[in-house]
Design an enzyme around this catalytic site. Structure first.
Site, PDB file in Angstrom:
ATOM      1  N   THR A   1     -68.450   4.009  59.254  1.00 57.18           N
ATOM      2  CA  THR A   1     -69.336   3.164  58.351  1.00 57.18           C
ATOM      3  C   THR A   1     -69.371   2.021  59.171  1.00 57.18           C
ATOM      4  OG1 THR A   1     -69.400   1.529  56.389  1.00 57.18           O
ATOM      5  CG2 THR A   1     -67.348   2.716  57.356  1.00 57.18           C
TER       6      THR A   1
ATOM      7  N   ASP B   1     -69.918  -0.442  57.587  1.00 61.17           N
ATOM      8  CA  ASP B   1     -69.506  -2.482  56.505  1.00 61.17           C
ATOM      9  C   ASP B   1     -67.557  -2.851  57.533  1.00 61.17           C
ATOM     10  OD1 ASP B   1     -71.839  -1.969  54.952  1.00 61.17           O
ATOM     11  OD2 ASP B   1     -71.033  -0.867  53.418  1.00 61.17           O
TER      12      ASP B   1
ATOM     13  N   ARG C   1     -75.293  11.450  49.091  1.00 60.26           N
ATOM     14  CA  ARG C   1     -74.209  10.994  48.054  1.00 60.26           C
ATOM     15  C   ARG C   1     -74.519  12.165  46.731  1.00 60.26           C
ATOM     16  NH1 ARG C   1     -73.304   5.844  49.780  1.00 60.26           N
ATOM     17  NH2 ARG C   1     -74.439   4.335  51.310  1.00 60.26           N
TER      18      ARG C   1
ATOM     19  N   ASP D   1     -65.299   4.924  51.882  1.00 57.43           N
ATOM     20  CA  ASP D   1     -64.303   5.127  51.013  1.00 57.43           C
ATOM     21  C   ASP D   1     -64.671   6.209  50.324  1.00 57.43           C
ATOM     22  OD1 ASP D   1     -66.250   3.879  50.350  1.00 57.43           O
ATOM     23  OD2 ASP D   1     -64.898   2.151  49.350  1.00 57.43           O
TER      24      ASP D   1
ATOM     25  N   GLY E   1     -73.325   6.583  53.214  1.00 60.00           N
ATOM     26  CA  GLY E   1     -74.518   6.243  54.591  1.00 60.00           C
ATOM     27  C   GLY E   1     -74.298   6.425  55.927  1.00 60.00           C
TER      28      GLY E   1
ATOM     29  N   ARG F   1     -72.371  -4.334  52.123  1.00 57.76           N
ATOM     30  CA  ARG F   1     -71.780  -3.923  51.264  1.00 57.76           C
ATOM     31  C   ARG F   1     -70.594  -4.904  50.644  1.00 57.76           C
ATOM     32  NH1 ARG F   1     -69.506   1.386  49.226  1.00 57.76           N
ATOM     33  NH2 ARG F   1     -67.395   1.362  50.308  1.00 57.76           N
TER      34      ARG F   1
ATOM     35  N   ASP G   1     -65.254  -1.240  56.845  1.00 58.85           N
ATOM     36  CA  ASP G   1     -64.748  -1.158  55.346  1.00 58.85           C
ATOM     37  C   ASP G   1     -63.429  -0.594  54.420  1.00 58.85           C
ATOM     38  OD1 ASP G   1     -66.142   0.513  54.705  1.00 58.85           O
ATOM     39  OD2 ASP G   1     -66.930  -0.521  52.337  1.00 58.85           O
TER      40      ASP G   1
END
Length: 318
Positions: free
Chosen positions: A126, A128, A73, A104, A12, A172, A130
């Protein structure tokens, strides 16, 4: 010593990715490297969509959202034979170093390429937030600003119409965007994977807010937790609030990167090239208390994100 380095963005997109690309290319050129850009992430590596870049190619992009290199992706990249095609393409061009920017999945692809002889440095890009090894990822604060701006606007109309507004925020499997935006916007309720979700408890809290005389209620829900439209419909039935759901969606991904993200991206991009100058690879860049550092990509993927102490603030503020 390595002479050629390539850079790609994968997964993303996130505001600030262009700032990293700019920093990587210009720092590489400063140190005498040849710089290359890979279009469309790992897919571009496999399809040999790799172009040489100079200073002018990364001019006027510092303040642009998205990524000029494109992103995609490629699940097939998990297969060694597919990765070998990418390695062969890099070897044919004499490129032995690669900077990968993403989340990741991007890290895993980079780690696998590093094992196959390509010196790889991974940079966390990202919205997120994360990647547990780093305090903040590039793009997180820009996305946060976007979410805050949207929720502030929703709160205005929510107050005017005595409404309960349920807002779905991206992230996410990580609740950072939700909890940060919830506190910044004064949300009464925040629901994330970390907090867990109990529909009956949420409705009771809304009913309690109604009994306290609150004119409006804001509920921030992280994506993939529940159907926010159905939750809003049930609140509408069981309280006197008119309830509406809003999904912020991909609007959080776009926009001009914030000053924080531009600076973070630039610092990380420079560090990546400095590490490659030392012939180092298999490393992930991180930030801790605003200091830039690096660790093994494998360690970055093993790290567990701790539940932020911000969650403890919500009950006290409401």
């Amino acid at each position: 010593m390595m002479k050629k380095v390539a850079v790609l963005t994968s997964g993303g997109d996130a505001p600030g990715m262009n700032a990293v690309i700019r920093a990587v290319v210009r720092t590489a050129l400063h140190y005498g490297f040849e710089a290359y850009g890979v279009h469309n992430g790992y897919k571009g590596l496999v399809e040999n969509d790799i172009v040489k870049m100079d200073r002018n190619d990364v001019g006027q992009i510092l303040n642009r959202g998205g990524t000029i290199l494109g992103s995609s992706r490629l699940p097939e990249f998990k297969q060694k034979e597919v990765r070998q095609i990418a390695v062969d393409n890099l070897n044919k061009l004499g490129i032995d170093a690669l900077v990968v920017i993403g989340g990741d999945g991007t890290y895993r692809g980079g780690m696998d390429l590093n094992k196959m002889g390509i010196n790889v440095i991974a940079i966390p890009g990202t919205i997120d937030n994360d990647i547990a090894s780093t305090e903040y990822t590039i793009g997180f604060f820009t996305a946060l600003d976007t979410a805050i701006d949207a929720i502030d606007k929703l709160r205005d109309t929510s107050f005017s119409h005595r409404r309960c507004t349920v807002v779905e925020v991206m992230g996410r499997d990580c609740g950072d965007l939700s909890i940060y935006s919830g506190i910044a916007c004064g949300a009464e309720i925040v629901v994330t994977k970390e907090t867990g979700f109990n529909k009956d408890q949420v409705i009771k809290k809304v009913q309690a807010a109604e009994q306290m005389g609150k004119r409006h209620v804001i509920i921030v829900v992280a994506e993939n937790i529940t159907d926010v439209s159905k939750l809003a419909a049930e609140i509408d039935k069981k309280t006197n609030y008119t309830s509406r759901a809003t999904v912020l969606g991909y609007i959080q991904r776009g926009g001009t990167p914030s000053s924080f993200d531009r600076i973070l991206a630039s610092k990380m991009g420079v560090r990546a090239i400095e590490l490659l100058r030392q012939n180092k690879g298999g490393l992930a860049i991180y930030t801790n208390s605003m200091e830039i550092g690096e660790c093994e990509i494998s360690e970055a993927l093993k790290a567990k994100d701790e539940i932020t102490d911000l969650y403890s603030y919500l009950p006290k503020l409401n």
